[in-house]
Structure formats: structure tokens, C-alpha cells
Design a protein around this motif. Structure first.
Motif, PDB file in Angstrom:
ATOM      1  N   UNK A 195      25.797  46.706  32.629  1.00  0.00           N
ATOM      2  CA  UNK A 195      26.580  46.761  33.878  1.00  0.00           C
ATOM      3  C   UNK A 195      27.278  45.445  34.204  1.00  0.00           C
ATOM      4  N   UNK A 196      26.605  44.319  33.966  1.00  0.00           N
ATOM      5  CA  UNK A 196      27.204  43.008  34.244  1.00  0.00           C
ATOM      6  C   UNK A 196      27.073  42.139  32.988  1.00  0.00           C
ATOM      7  N   UNK A 197      27.600  42.633  31.896  1.00  0.00           N
ATOM      8  CA  UNK A 197      27.464  41.932  30.628  1.00  0.00           C
ATOM      9  C   UNK A 197      28.475  40.814  30.458  1.00  0.00           C
ATOM     10  N   UNK A 198      28.025  39.706  29.893  1.00  0.00           N
ATOM     11  CA  UNK A 198      28.890  38.592  29.531  1.00  0.00           C
ATOM     12  C   UNK A 198      28.530  38.168  28.112  1.00  0.00           C
ATOM     13  N   UNK A 199      29.444  37.464  27.465  1.00  0.00           N
ATOM     14  CA  UNK A 199      29.196  36.929  26.120  1.00  0.00           C
ATOM     15  C   UNK A 199      29.042  35.417  26.198  1.00  0.00           C
ATOM     16  N   UNK A 200      28.035  34.887  25.526  1.00  0.00           N
ATOM     17  CA  UNK A 200      27.835  33.445  25.402  1.00  0.00           C
ATOM     18  C   UNK A 200      27.948  33.061  23.935  1.00  0.00           C
ATOM     19  N   UNK A 201      28.782  32.063  23.656  1.00  0.00           N
ATOM     20  CA  UNK A 201      28.923  31.552  22.299  1.00  0.00           C
ATOM     21  C   UNK A 201      28.735  30.041  22.340  1.00  0.00           C
ATOM     22  N   UNK A 202      28.400  29.454  21.178  1.00  0.00           N
ATOM     23  CA  UNK A 202      27.891  28.079  21.141  1.00  0.00           C
ATOM     24  C   UNK A 202      28.919  27.053  20.684  1.00  0.00           C
ATOM     25  N   UNK A 203      30.194  27.252  20.977  1.00  0.00           N
ATOM     26  CA  UNK A 203      31.184  26.253  20.582  1.00  0.00           C
ATOM     27  C   UNK A 203      30.927  24.943  21.313  1.00  0.00           C
ATOM     28  N   UNK A 204      31.124  23.820  20.593  1.00  0.00           N
ATOM     29  CA  UNK A 204      30.879  22.497  21.159  1.00  0.00           C
ATOM     30  C   UNK A 204      32.138  21.643  21.026  1.00  0.00           C
ATOM     31  N   UNK A 205      32.003  20.344  21.338  1.00  0.00           N
ATOM     32  CA  UNK A 205      33.194  19.495  21.439  1.00  0.00           C
ATOM     33  C   UNK A 205      33.907  19.324  20.098  1.00  0.00           C
ATOM     34  N   UNK A 206      33.168  19.301  18.984  1.00  0.00           N
ATOM     35  CA  UNK A 206      33.864  19.179  17.697  1.00  0.00           C
ATOM     36  C   UNK A 206      34.619  20.460  17.370  1.00  0.00           C
ATOM     37  N   UNK A 207      34.050  21.604  17.729  1.00  0.00           N
ATOM     38  CA  UNK A 207      34.781  22.864  17.547  1.00  0.00           C
ATOM     39  C   UNK A 207      36.098  22.829  18.319  1.00  0.00           C
ATOM     40  N   UNK A 208      36.041  22.262  19.529  1.00  0.00           N
ATOM     41  CA  UNK A 208      37.263  22.172  20.339  1.00  0.00           C
ATOM     42  C   UNK A 208      38.295  21.289  19.659  1.00  0.00           C
ATOM     43  N   UNK A 209      37.857  20.155  19.124  1.00  0.00           N
ATOM     44  CA  UNK A 209      38.766  19.261  18.412  1.00  0.00           C
ATOM     45  C   UNK A 209      39.365  19.966  17.199  1.00  0.00           C
ATOM     46  N   UNK A 210      38.545  20.649  16.430  1.00  0.00           N
ATOM     47  CA  UNK A 210      39.046  21.352  15.254  1.00  0.00           C
ATOM     48  C   UNK A 210      40.061  22.423  15.643  1.00  0.00           C
ATOM     49  N   UNK A 211      39.757  23.163  16.687  1.00  0.00           N
ATOM     50  CA  UNK A 211      40.674  24.221  17.128  1.00  0.00           C
ATOM     51  C   UNK A 211      42.000  23.638  17.585  1.00  0.00           C
ATOM     52  N   UNK A 212      41.943  22.553  18.348  1.00  0.00           N
ATOM     53  CA  UNK A 212      43.172  21.896  18.810  1.00  0.00           C
ATOM     54  C   UNK A 212      44.035  21.470  17.624  1.00  0.00           C
TER      55      UNK A 212
ATOM     56  N   UNK B 183      40.109  26.204  23.364  1.00  0.00           N
ATOM     57  CA  UNK B 183      39.126  27.129  23.938  1.00  0.00           C
ATOM     58  C   UNK B 183      38.794  26.757  25.379  1.00  0.00           C
ATOM     59  N   UNK B 184      38.629  27.782  26.220  1.00  0.00           N
ATOM     60  CA  UNK B 184      38.262  27.583  27.617  1.00  0.00           C
ATOM     61  C   UNK B 184      36.749  27.719  27.775  1.00  0.00           C
ATOM     62  N   UNK B 185      36.149  26.956  28.720  1.00  0.00           N
ATOM     63  CA  UNK B 185      34.728  27.167  28.995  1.00  0.00           C
ATOM     64  C   UNK B 185      34.436  28.580  29.467  1.00  0.00           C
ATOM     65  N   UNK B 186      35.396  29.167  30.177  1.00  0.00           N
ATOM     66  CA  UNK B 186      35.240  30.546  30.652  1.00  0.00           C
ATOM     67  C   UNK B 186      36.567  31.266  30.496  1.00  0.00           C
ATOM     68  N   UNK B 187      36.527  32.425  29.888  1.00  0.00           N
ATOM     69  CA  UNK B 187      37.733  33.215  29.680  1.00  0.00           C
ATOM     70  C   UNK B 187      37.363  34.694  29.765  1.00  0.00           C
ATOM     71  N   UNK B 188      38.372  35.518  29.866  1.00  0.00           N
ATOM     72  CA  UNK B 188      38.184  36.962  29.847  1.00  0.00           C
ATOM     73  C   UNK B 188      38.800  37.484  28.555  1.00  0.00           C
ATOM     74  N   UNK B 189      37.998  38.178  27.771  1.00  0.00           N
ATOM     75  CA  UNK B 189      38.489  38.729  26.511  1.00  0.00           C
ATOM     76  C   UNK B 189      38.188  40.214  26.490  1.00  0.00           C
ATOM     77  N   UNK B 190      39.256  40.989  26.466  1.00  0.00           N
ATOM     78  CA  UNK B 190      39.148  42.450  26.469  1.00  0.00           C
ATOM     79  C   UNK B 190      38.268  42.933  27.619  1.00  0.00           C
ATOM     80  N   UNK B 191      38.447  42.292  28.770  1.00  0.00           N
ATOM     81  CA  UNK B 191      37.746  42.708  29.967  1.00  0.00           C
ATOM     82  C   UNK B 191      36.342  42.169  30.115  1.00  0.00           C
ATOM     83  N   UNK B 192      35.874  41.350  29.167  1.00  0.00           N
ATOM     84  CA  UNK B 192      34.504  40.826  29.197  1.00  0.00           C
ATOM     85  C   UNK B 192      34.553  39.308  29.374  1.00  0.00           C
ATOM     86  N   UNK B 193      33.749  38.747  30.311  1.00  0.00           N
ATOM     87  CA  UNK B 193      33.688  37.287  30.424  1.00  0.00           C
ATOM     88  C   UNK B 193      33.129  36.671  29.139  1.00  0.00           C
ATOM     89  N   UNK B 194      33.851  35.707  28.596  1.00  0.00           N
ATOM     90  CA  UNK B 194      33.436  34.993  27.385  1.00  0.00           C
ATOM     91  C   UNK B 194      33.198  33.544  27.775  1.00  0.00           C
TER      92      UNK B 194
END
Length: 512
Positions: A159-176, A192-203
Motif C-alpha cells: 500500500x505504501x511501498x518505496x524502493x531503497x537503493x544503495x548508491x553512494x557518492x562515488x556512484x554519483x561521480x561516475x554517473x555525472x 541521481x536524486x536522493x529522492x525521485x519518483x520512478x513509474x509512480x514509485x518513490x525511489x
């Protein structure tokens, strides 16, 4: 992944009491300048607790993506401790391990994660997926896509599902860096954002400002085991090449590159949010029509927008049809097309079956229609219109809803109104409405000495190309008498010796 590790904190980090500002070498593969005191284990848990409170996770069920690597295993540990404190910070959580089946050891990874979750008393679901590069995106991107699909699907089951993933600061640098090299715009460079909505689900990414070295330190503190993915060293993959070859060079030039990039991406994200709001307002000003197939934009209104908003409007529309990482070159090709003054019509092709085309002061963005071979397909009859008994006729054709009306009249008006949407025909029992005639067919427009091809008639009347295959044409006894909105021909001319009909046509609205 390979063997299970329990890292030695002294080997990884050196002395714990090293002075602030000294450069130390982590086993990340490159040097990093300490920017203030590193987080200790208590501080990391406090920051995680604050993240949970900020995003009101006390009433949410968190679905955690756990691969078995150190990052996701530490996130699992943080969630487990957050649930068993004096003040539970999560409404509940469960683990999803996605088995891509791309490595011989993937089954061992799944067993490792499931066993550790069993020790903690945490529900764990192993989801096997099939990774196929169906869109030319590359195997890395395809694996990421199916991984998120699995995680989001599980989160939606709560009913109130969210997704948590473990990206860290080096992942952010690599993505940038990766997005910069691929030519992403401001939205992509925000990474990457600390909080985003992906396909209707908080990520959510609670570790995004945490260094990987601090994550490893936490794993050592709590004896959190993890498995090392052997493919992480394979520089055949783009991200690994960036990680092992490019980032060490950047760190040599700027030891605080991770911290600087985190600050930069936060600024870019704030600017992006503001400009996105402005672009959404501008979108309503320039869009003339929307449908499931394409959108129609006024080139005049579009030209009046600021350059930044022009690009953003295009990017928003492309994402409406296909949410992919659109490049600057894609956006700019459409913008250039919209502003061209040297031609009435032109087109550009884009990936994923999309395209953009310009016709008579309008720009269209959407799915590219298959070419119509009118010469071989032949005409398609829409209706045999009985004028005696049926005075009004309605139908849809090529996305346009048409209304026809017949009005009996005793004689031709002395000065008949000249309108391409009105025609006068003598007293006939019925007319035929067809579409899809070969554009090479010639007609003789009323009052014009000579004939024209249908293609020239459509062009002179500025009828968009996408509508021409379904544009209704009125015939009597197999001969064209009227092309609504374009011309009346000299066929079946009324000699005013008897009654007849005034015919009216109106394309009232577009079908979605």
C-alpha cells in the motif's frame, strides 16, 4: 561476485586519528581529500535516521535492492537496525535480489543474500530475470532496466511501498561523468536524486552523500559480509573504464572531486527543478494539439520562447513518448527544424521509432508513421452518401472527426459563397466519399484553366502530409467533384436549370 570479505579497517583506511585535510588512499583505486571529519558509524546511522524521518518512512514499506555487494549489504544492515531501535524508523522492509543470470556465480550471490537475510529474520525474494538488449541500449543499461522493473513491481504490491537503493557518492561521480561524456543536458548532469519518483514509485537513495570508504568501514564495524563482483574490474564496461581509468586522473587533479561533484549536482538539480516548472508552463502555450500518436506545436509560439525553454519543451515531449536518455543532438535537431524558414516541410528521424516533422507553420513530434503507398494501395471508400434520405453524415478519418451536411436548394444562389468547405452539386441521388487516391491523379479546379495533381492541390491548400492519406474526397459517378478545404472541380457543374444540393464539410475535432 567472488569470495566473501570482512574488510580490515586499518588496511583500508590507515590510522583512524589522521588529521583533517590529509590525503589518504582508500581501496577505491584513487586518492580522495578528506573534507572535514569523516562520518563515523554512529553518525552514519544518525544520518540514515534523519533521512527516514525526512521522507516519512515510518509509515512506508521499503523494498531494498540487495545485490550482495558491500553497499547494499550495509543498507540492509542500516534498515535492520532502524527497525529494532527504540523508535522504529521504517514501517517495514523486505529485500529483493535480482538474479540477472549473466555470470556463472550469480546463483551463489542469490544464495548468499537469501542466507544472510534468513539470519536476520528478513523476508527476501530472489527474482530471476532475463536480460535482453532489445533497444540497442547495451547490456549494462538493459540489466539496470530489468532490475528496476523488478524492484518497482514489488514496491507497488504494498500500500505504501518505496524502493531503497544503495548508491553512494562515488556512484554519483561516475554517473555525472558518464552522462557528461554522452552529451546529456542539465537534467542528465544533475545525475541521481536522493529522492525521485520512478513509474509512480518513490525511489530513495539514503547513502548518496556517503563515501564508499565509510560504507566499508561500517561493514567492518558490524561484521557485515559482502561479495565482490568479479566483473567490476572488467574495463570492457563503460562504467568500469570510467571508474578505473578516468576517475583516478580526475582525483589527481582535484582530490576533492567527489565532494565538489556532489555540490555541483545539487545545484544543477535545483536549477533543473525551477526551469522545468517554467518549461511546463511554456508547453501549454505552444502545444496546439495532443494525441496518442503525436503532438502539434505552433512554430510561431515556439520561436518566441527563450532558447533554454525551447530545448526543455522538446525534451519533455520526447520523454512523453519514450523515457530515455535523449542527447543534446536529438533535441537540437528538432529545435533547428522548428525554426527553419527556408522550407515549408522537412523531417528528422530519431531513435526508438520517433521523429519530428514540419508542415506549414506547425512542428510535429511523435511516432513516425509508416509511408503510405497510395499508388498500390488504391482508394478506400468511406461512405455512399444518399443525399435524398441522409442529410447529415459523420465519420472519423486519419485522426480527424468529420461532419458533412446536405441542404436541398431550388436553385443556385445569384452570388454563391466561395468557400473550400462548401460545394454545390446538381440533383443527384448520392455521392461517394473516398480517401487514399493516388496523389498523381489530376483534377481540374473550378475556374482554373488546366489541371493539377492531387499532391499539388494538397500542398497549395496546406493540408498536412500526415492527414492526406485519410482526407475525404467527394466523387460523383467516379469523378472527383470536391476536395473539402481545398477545391471544387469543374465536374458536375450546376447549370442552374433545376434543383440541387449545397454540401458542407467541417473537420470539427481531432481524435486522441
Amino acid at each position: 561476485m567472488g569470495a566473501v570479505f570482512a574488510p580490515d579497517i586499518k588496511e583500508c583506511f590507515g590510522r583512524a586519528d589522521e588529521e583533517v585535510g590529509r590525503r589518504i588512499c582508500y581501496n577505491d583505486g584513487y586518492d580522495t581529500e578528506r573534507r572535514g571529519q569523516r562520518l563515523n558509524n554512529v553518525q552514519l546511522e544518525r544520518e540514515f535516521a534523519q533521512f527516514c524521518k525526512t521522507h516519512q518512512l515510518q509509515s512506508a514499506h521499503a523494498v531494498i535492492g540487495v545485490s550482495g555487494g558491500v553497499d547494499s549489504m550495509v543498507l540492509l544492515q542500516l534498515c535492520h537496525r532502524a527497525m529494532h531501535g527504540s523508535e522504529p524508523l521504517l514501517g517495514g522492509f523486505s529485500v529483493v535480489h535480482v538474479d540477472h543470470g549473466l555470470r556463472p556465480t550469480s546463483a551463489d550471490d542469490a544464495q548468499f543474500v537469501a542466507s544472510y537475510c534468513s539470519r536476520l529474520g528478513v523476508f527476501c525474494e530472489v527474482v530471476p530475470v532475463e536480460v535482453k538488449d532489445c533497444h540497442g541500449e547495451g547490456i549494462e543499461a538493459a540489466a539496470r532496466r530489468v532490475r528496476y522493473e523488478a524492484l518497482l513491481a514489488r514496491a507497488r504490491s504494498y500500500p505504501h511501498g518505496v524502493c531503497l537503493v544503495a548508491h553512494h557518492s562515488r556512484d554519483q561521480l561516475e554517473t555525472f561523468v558518464m552522462r557528461w561524456l554522452r552529451g546529456s543536458g542539465l537534467a542528465g548532469l544533475g545525475a541521481m536524486r536522493p529522492a525521485a519518483i520512478r513509474e509512480g514509485v518513490p525511489l530513495l537513495r539514503p547513502l548518496l552523500r556517503v563515501r564508499r570508504s565509510e560504507i566499508v568501514q561500517y561493514a567492518n564495524m558490524w561484521d557485515v559480509p559482502f561479495r565482490e563482483d568479479e566483473t567490476n574490474a572488467n574495463t570492457r564496461f563503460f562504467r568500469n573504464r570510467v571508474r578505473h581509468e578516468l576517475l583516478p586522473l580526475l582525483a589527481a587533479l582535484q582530490p576533492a572531486v567527489e565532494a565538489r561533484t556532489l555540490d555541483l549536482t545539487e545545484q544543477l538539480q535545483a536549477d533543473e527543478s525551477f526551469l522545468q516548472e517554467q518549461a511546463e508552463r511554456a508547453l501549454e502555450q505552444v502545444v496546439v494539439r495532443r494525441s496518442g500518436h503525436d503532438v502539434e506545436i505552433s512554430t510561431e509560439a515556439f520561436a518566441g520562447l527563450h532558447l533554454s525553454l525551447q530545448r526543455r519543451v522538446i525534451h519533455i515531449l520526447l520523454n512523453c513518448f519514450c523515457a530515455r536518455d535523449w542527447l543534446f543532438s536529438h533535441v537540437e535537431s528538432i529545435r533547428t527544424l522548428a525554426l527553419r524558414q527556408d522550407t515549408a516541410s522537412a523531417a528528422v528521424s530519431l531513435p526508438h521509432g520517433l521523429g519530428a516533422w514540419r508542415e506549414y507553420g506547425r512542428i510535429y513530434i511523435g511516432h513516425q508513421a509508416l509511408p503510405h503507398d497510395h499508388e498500390t494501395r488504391g482508394p478506400r471508400s468511406i461512405a455512399q452518401w444518399d443525399l435524398v434520405h441522409v442529410r447529415q453524415l459523420s465519420f472519423a478519418s486519419a485522426g480527424v472527426f468529420w461532419r458533412f451536411r446536405a441542404l436541398p436548394i431550388a436553385k443556385l444562389p445569384p452570388q454563391p459563397r466561395r468557400s473550400p468547405w462548401r460545394a454545390y452539386v446538381p440533383d443527384v441521388d448520392f455521392v461517394e466519399i473516398v480517401c487514399g487516391l493516388p496523389t498523381s491523379v489530376r483534377v481540374r479546379p473550378l475556374g482554373l484553366a488546366g489541371s493539377k495533381k492531387l499532391q499539388d492541390v494538397f500542398s497549395d491548400s496546406k493540408i498536412p502530409r500526415r492527414l492526406r492519406p485519410g482526407w475525404p474526397i467527394v466523387r460523383v459517378a467516379g469523378r472527383i467533384v470536391w476536395i473539402p478545404g481545398a477545391v471544387r472541380t469543374d465536374v458536375q457543374r450546376w447549370d442552374d436549370t433545376g434543383g440541387g444540393y449545397a454540401l458542407f464539410a467541417r473537420p470539427s475535432r481531432f481524435q486522441d
